[in-house]
Design a protein around this motif. Sequence first.
Motif, PDB file in Angstrom:
ATOM      1  N   LEU A 402       0.835  -1.214   0.000  1.00  0.00           N
ATOM      2  CA  LEU A 402       0.000   0.000   0.000  1.00  0.00           C
ATOM      3  C   LEU A 402       0.861   1.252   0.000  1.00  0.00           C
ATOM      4  O   LEU A 402       0.562   2.243  -0.659  1.00  0.00           O
ATOM      5  CB  LEU A 402      -0.897   0.018   1.241  1.00  0.00           C
ATOM      6  N   LYS A 403       1.970   1.182   0.704  1.00  0.00           N
ATOM      7  CA  LYS A 403       2.816   2.378   0.872  1.00  0.00           C
ATOM      8  C   LYS A 403       3.466   2.804  -0.435  1.00  0.00           C
ATOM      9  O   LYS A 403       3.939   3.923  -0.577  1.00  0.00           O
ATOM     10  CB  LYS A 403       3.882   2.126   1.940  1.00  0.00           C
ATOM     11  N   ASP A 404       3.450   1.913  -1.412  1.00  0.00           N
ATOM     12  CA  ASP A 404       4.141   2.208  -2.678  1.00  0.00           C
ATOM     13  C   ASP A 404       3.321   3.025  -3.664  1.00  0.00           C
ATOM     14  O   ASP A 404       3.806   3.354  -4.750  1.00  0.00           O
ATOM     15  CB  ASP A 404       4.558   0.903  -3.376  1.00  0.00           C
ATOM     16  N   GLY A 405       2.046   3.300  -3.333  1.00  0.00           N
ATOM     17  CA  GLY A 405       1.273   4.059  -4.318  1.00  0.00           C
ATOM     18  C   GLY A 405      -0.211   3.789  -4.170  1.00  0.00           C
ATOM     19  O   GLY A 405      -0.639   3.185  -3.184  1.00  0.00           O
ATOM     20  N   GLU A 406      -0.992   4.180  -5.152  1.00  0.00           N
ATOM     21  CA  GLU A 406      -2.449   4.037  -5.034  1.00  0.00           C
ATOM     22  C   GLU A 406      -3.020   3.255  -6.208  1.00  0.00           C
ATOM     23  O   GLU A 406      -2.516   3.337  -7.329  1.00  0.00           O
ATOM     24  CB  GLU A 406      -3.090   5.433  -4.970  1.00  0.00           C
ATOM     25  N   ALA A 407      -4.047   2.472  -5.912  1.00  0.00           N
ATOM     26  CA  ALA A 407      -4.751   1.746  -6.973  1.00  0.00           C
ATOM     27  C   ALA A 407      -6.198   1.592  -6.543  1.00  0.00           C
ATOM     28  O   ALA A 407      -6.496   1.555  -5.356  1.00  0.00           O
ATOM     29  CB  ALA A 407      -4.134   0.372  -7.189  1.00  0.00           C
ATOM     30  N   GLU A 408      -7.092   1.500  -7.508  1.00  0.00           N
ATOM     31  CA  GLU A 408      -8.516   1.340  -7.204  1.00  0.00           C
ATOM     32  C   GLU A 408      -8.899  -0.132  -7.281  1.00  0.00           C
ATOM     33  O   GLU A 408      -8.448  -0.842  -8.193  1.00  0.00           O
ATOM     34  CB  GLU A 408      -9.301   2.128  -8.257  1.00  0.00           C
ATOM     35  N   ILE A 409      -9.668  -0.599  -6.313  1.00  0.00           N
ATOM     36  CA  ILE A 409     -10.168  -1.968  -6.365  1.00  0.00           C
ATOM     37  C   ILE A 409     -10.974  -2.141  -7.655  1.00  0.00           C
ATOM     38  O   ILE A 409     -11.776  -1.269  -8.008  1.00  0.00           O
ATOM     39  CB  ILE A 409     -11.087  -2.270  -5.158  1.00  0.00           C
ATOM     40  N   GLY A 410     -10.705  -3.209  -8.374  1.00  0.00           N
ATOM     41  CA  GLY A 410     -11.449  -3.444  -9.610  1.00  0.00           C
ATOM     42  C   GLY A 410     -10.819  -2.797 -10.828  1.00  0.00           C
ATOM     43  O   GLY A 410     -11.370  -2.855 -11.921  1.00  0.00           O
ATOM     44  N   SER A 411      -9.636  -2.145 -10.628  1.00  0.00           N
ATOM     45  CA  SER A 411      -8.970  -1.512 -11.781  1.00  0.00           C
ATOM     46  C   SER A 411      -7.714  -2.285 -12.139  1.00  0.00           C
ATOM     47  O   SER A 411      -7.212  -3.087 -11.349  1.00  0.00           O
ATOM     48  CB  SER A 411      -8.588  -0.074 -11.418  1.00  0.00           C
ATOM     49  N   PHE A 412      -7.216  -2.048 -13.346  1.00  0.00           N
ATOM     50  CA  PHE A 412      -5.959  -2.662 -13.788  1.00  0.00           C
ATOM     51  C   PHE A 412      -4.808  -1.701 -13.500  1.00  0.00           C
ATOM     52  O   PHE A 412      -4.972  -0.478 -13.607  1.00  0.00           O
ATOM     53  CB  PHE A 412      -6.013  -2.960 -15.289  1.00  0.00           C
ATOM     54  N   THR A 413      -3.671  -2.258 -13.143  1.00  0.00           N
ATOM     55  CA  THR A 413      -2.479  -1.432 -12.947  1.00  0.00           C
ATOM     56  C   THR A 413      -1.266  -2.231 -13.402  1.00  0.00           C
ATOM     57  O   THR A 413      -1.291  -3.473 -13.396  1.00  0.00           O
ATOM     58  CB  THR A 413      -2.336  -1.016 -11.463  1.00  0.00           C
ATOM     59  N   ASP A 414      -0.222  -1.548 -13.838  1.00  0.00           N
ATOM     60  CA  ASP A 414       1.017  -2.236 -14.205  1.00  0.00           C
ATOM     61  C   ASP A 414       1.957  -2.239 -13.013  1.00  0.00           C
ATOM     62  O   ASP A 414       2.031  -1.253 -12.271  1.00  0.00           O
ATOM     63  CB  ASP A 414       1.678  -1.541 -15.408  1.00  0.00           C
ATOM     64  N   ALA A 415       2.656  -3.342 -12.826  1.00  0.00           N
ATOM     65  CA  ALA A 415       3.571  -3.449 -11.687  1.00  0.00           C
ATOM     66  C   ALA A 415       4.790  -4.280 -12.081  1.00  0.00           C
ATOM     67  O   ALA A 415       4.688  -5.151 -12.947  1.00  0.00           O
ATOM     68  CB  ALA A 415       2.859  -4.091 -10.508  1.00  0.00           C
ATOM     69  N   VAL A 416       5.909  -3.989 -11.445  1.00  0.00           N
ATOM     70  CA  VAL A 416       7.156  -4.707 -11.728  1.00  0.00           C
ATOM     71  C   VAL A 416       7.405  -5.724 -10.620  1.00  0.00           C
ATOM     72  O   VAL A 416       7.377  -5.381  -9.432  1.00  0.00           O
ATOM     73  CB  VAL A 416       8.344  -3.717 -11.822  1.00  0.00           C
ATOM     74  N   VAL A 417       7.627  -6.970 -11.006  1.00  0.00           N
ATOM     75  CA  VAL A 417       7.832  -8.051 -10.031  1.00  0.00           C
ATOM     76  C   VAL A 417       9.244  -7.975  -9.448  1.00  0.00           C
ATOM     77  O   VAL A 417      10.217  -7.881 -10.179  1.00  0.00           O
ATOM     78  CB  VAL A 417       7.609  -9.422 -10.696  1.00  0.00           C
ATOM     79  N   TYR A 418       9.345  -7.952  -8.107  1.00  0.00           N
ATOM     80  CA  TYR A 418      10.678  -7.922  -7.477  1.00  0.00           C
ATOM     81  C   TYR A 418      10.914  -9.131  -6.582  1.00  0.00           C
ATOM     82  O   TYR A 418      12.047  -9.387  -6.166  1.00  0.00           O
ATOM     83  CB  TYR A 418      10.862  -6.633  -6.653  1.00  0.00           C
ATOM     84  N   ASP A 419       9.876  -9.921  -6.296  1.00  0.00           N
ATOM     85  CA  ASP A 419      10.081 -11.107  -5.458  1.00  0.00           C
ATOM     86  C   ASP A 419       8.953 -12.116  -5.690  1.00  0.00           C
ATOM     87  O   ASP A 419       7.937 -11.779  -6.323  1.00  0.00           O
ATOM     88  CB  ASP A 419      10.126 -10.710  -3.970  1.00  0.00           C
ATOM     89  N   TYR A 420       9.115 -13.320  -5.161  1.00  0.00           N
ATOM     90  CA  TYR A 420       8.085 -14.351  -5.363  1.00  0.00           C
ATOM     91  C   TYR A 420       8.214 -15.408  -4.286  1.00  0.00           C
ATOM     92  O   TYR A 420       9.228 -15.498  -3.608  1.00  0.00           O
ATOM     93  CB  TYR A 420       8.278 -15.015  -6.733  1.00  0.00           C
ATOM     94  N   ASP A 421       7.149 -16.206  -4.108  1.00  0.00           N
ATOM     95  CA  ASP A 421       7.280 -17.455  -3.349  1.00  0.00           C
ATOM     96  C   ASP A 421       6.662 -18.549  -4.210  1.00  0.00           C
ATOM     97  O   ASP A 421       6.483 -18.351  -5.419  1.00  0.00           O
ATOM     98  CB  ASP A 421       6.644 -17.356  -1.949  1.00  0.00           C
ATOM     99  N   GLU A 422       6.298 -19.719  -3.613  1.00  0.00           N
ATOM    100  CA  GLU A 422       5.846 -20.813  -4.482  1.00  0.00           C
ATOM    101  C   GLU A 422       4.674 -20.394  -5.370  1.00  0.00           C
ATOM    102  O   GLU A 422       4.610 -20.745  -6.550  1.00  0.00           O
ATOM    103  CB  GLU A 422       5.389 -22.019  -3.681  1.00  0.00           C
ATOM    104  N   TYR A 423       3.745 -19.658  -4.813  1.00  0.00           N
ATOM    105  CA  TYR A 423       2.513 -19.368  -5.557  1.00  0.00           C
ATOM    106  C   TYR A 423       2.287 -17.884  -5.848  1.00  0.00           C
ATOM    107  O   TYR A 423       1.665 -17.529  -6.840  1.00  0.00           O
ATOM    108  CB  TYR A 423       1.317 -19.960  -4.815  1.00  0.00           C
ATOM    109  N   ASP A 424       2.765 -16.989  -5.017  1.00  0.00           N
ATOM    110  CA  ASP A 424       2.464 -15.557  -5.169  1.00  0.00           C
ATOM    111  C   ASP A 424       3.655 -14.747  -5.674  1.00  0.00           C
ATOM    112  O   ASP A 424       4.799 -15.191  -5.611  1.00  0.00           O
ATOM    113  CB  ASP A 424       1.992 -14.979  -3.817  1.00  0.00           C
ATOM    114  N   LEU A 425       3.323 -13.536  -6.171  1.00  0.00           N
ATOM    115  CA  LEU A 425       4.344 -12.600  -6.632  1.00  0.00           C
ATOM    116  C   LEU A 425       4.280 -11.338  -5.770  1.00  0.00           C
ATOM    117  O   LEU A 425       3.190 -10.971  -5.296  1.00  0.00           O
ATOM    118  CB  LEU A 425       4.083 -12.198  -8.095  1.00  0.00           C
TER     119      LEU A 425
END
Length: 430
Positions: A402-425
Motif C-alpha cells: 500500500l505504501k508504494d502508491g495508489e490503486a482502485e479496487i477493480g482496476s488494472f495497474t502495471d507493476a514490476v515483479v521484485y520477489d516471489y514465493d511458491e505461488y504468489d508474486l
Amino acid sequence: MNTKERVHVLTLGCSKNVVDSERLMKQISANNFKLTDDPNNADTLIINTCGFIEAAKQESINTILDAVEMKKKGGLKKIIVSGCLSERYKKELINDIPEVDVYFGTENYEGIVNELGGELKKELLGERIITTPSHTAYLKISEGCDNPCSFCSIPLIRGAHKSKTIEELVSEAEFLARNNTKELVIIGQDTTDYGKDIYGKRVLADLLNRLSRIDGIEWIRLMYAYPSHFPDDLIDVIANNPKVCKYIDMPLQHISDDVLKSMRRGITARRTKELINKLRERIPGLVLRTTLITGYPNETEKDFEELCDFIKEFKFERLGVFTFSVEERTSSFILGDPVSEETKESRKAALMNIQKDISAGTNSNLIDTTVKVLVDRIEGEYYIGRTYRDAPEVDGEVLIALKDGEAEIGSFTDAVVYDYDEYDLYAKFS
Ligand code: SF4
C-alpha cells in the motif's frame, strides 16, 4: 407474501452453484424480499448445497444440521435446501432430516420463490446479484455433461449437456459489464462442448469472440475445458484475441493409459501430450492449469510414478489434486475403493510437493518483468491482485505494498515483479 421476510442464501460447492445462487437472489430481491448477508439475521435460510464427492456431501449435511439447531433455538422460521445434494438424495434427506421445511433440486428458482410466496420474474432470469467482487464474474455457458467419466456423479445430478444460446450469454455479459465486470470467467461442466447441442457443432470460439466485443469486458478466462475434443479454432482465438486470457483450465485427471481407460476419459497419454505440445506451440505465453486425481481404484505405484514424471516434464503453471471419492451409481462404483486414504493423501502430497518447485520456478522467471494486475482487494499492508495467469479463488496472487502508491479496487495497474514465493508474486507499481 410477507415482503419483510429476511432471506439469506448460503452457497456451498463450485462456481456453477455460485451463479445459480446469484440468479436466485435476483429473483428474491425482485419480489421485494430483504436479502441479508448474515444468516443469524434471517427469517428464511436457503442452503444451496454441493453433492458430488464425499467431503462436499459431509460439509452440506453439517451445514443443514447447523441450520436445524438455529431453528430449534428460534433463530430461524424456515429452512429451504436446494442444489446438488438434494437433487441427488432428496428422498433420503426428507427421511433423515425432516426439520427442513422443503427440499428442491438444482436451478428450481420458481419453486423456491413460490415457496416464499413470490412469483418467478421470467424477464430477469438473465440477471444476477453478483456475490463475487463486481469486477470479476462467472459466466455459466452450459449445464450438465455428456462425458462418461467413471468417477463422476455430475451427469447424475445435473443431467445431459445443455448450452445457453449465444444471445442469452451476450445479454447476460452485457448486464455484467453494465455492473462494472471487467473479467468474465467462463464456466460449465465441459466448456469445450459449448453449442454442440443447440448449434449442431462446438462454437466456443465464436462465443468468446462475441463476448470480447462487449465494451468494458477486458479479460475472458476459460475454465473446465475437456481434453479429448478441444476445438482447433479455439486455439486461434486464445492465441490472437487480446481480450481472451492466454490461460486454459483443463482437468486431465491422470496420464496412465490404464487409469485413463478405466476412468473412461476418451483420451490416451500420447494424445494428451500431443494436445499440450500443440497448445504451447500455438499460444505463446500460455498458462495451463490442470486437476488430477490420486488413488483411483486401479492406480498402481507404477501409474503414480508415471503421473509424477508427467508433471515434472510438462510443468503445468497451475495444478490442483483431488483424492478419489467412491460415488454410488457412477460406473467406477463396482471397482470399490481399494486404495487406502493414507495412500491417496500421500500421493496427493507428493504431487503438490513437485508442483511447489515447478510453480516457484515459473514465478522466478517473472522477476523484473512488468505485469498487468487486476486489483481485487486490500488485505493488511497490501493490494491483492491477479495477472492473466491467475484465476480467482484457485491460483496465486500478486501483492503490492500500500505504501508504494495508489490503486482502485477493480482496476488494472502495471507493476514490476521484485520477489516471489511458491505461488504468489510481490510487485511495485511501475
Ligand atoms: S467432464 Fe467428466 S468429470 Fe467433468 S463433469 Fe463431465 S463427467 Fe464429470
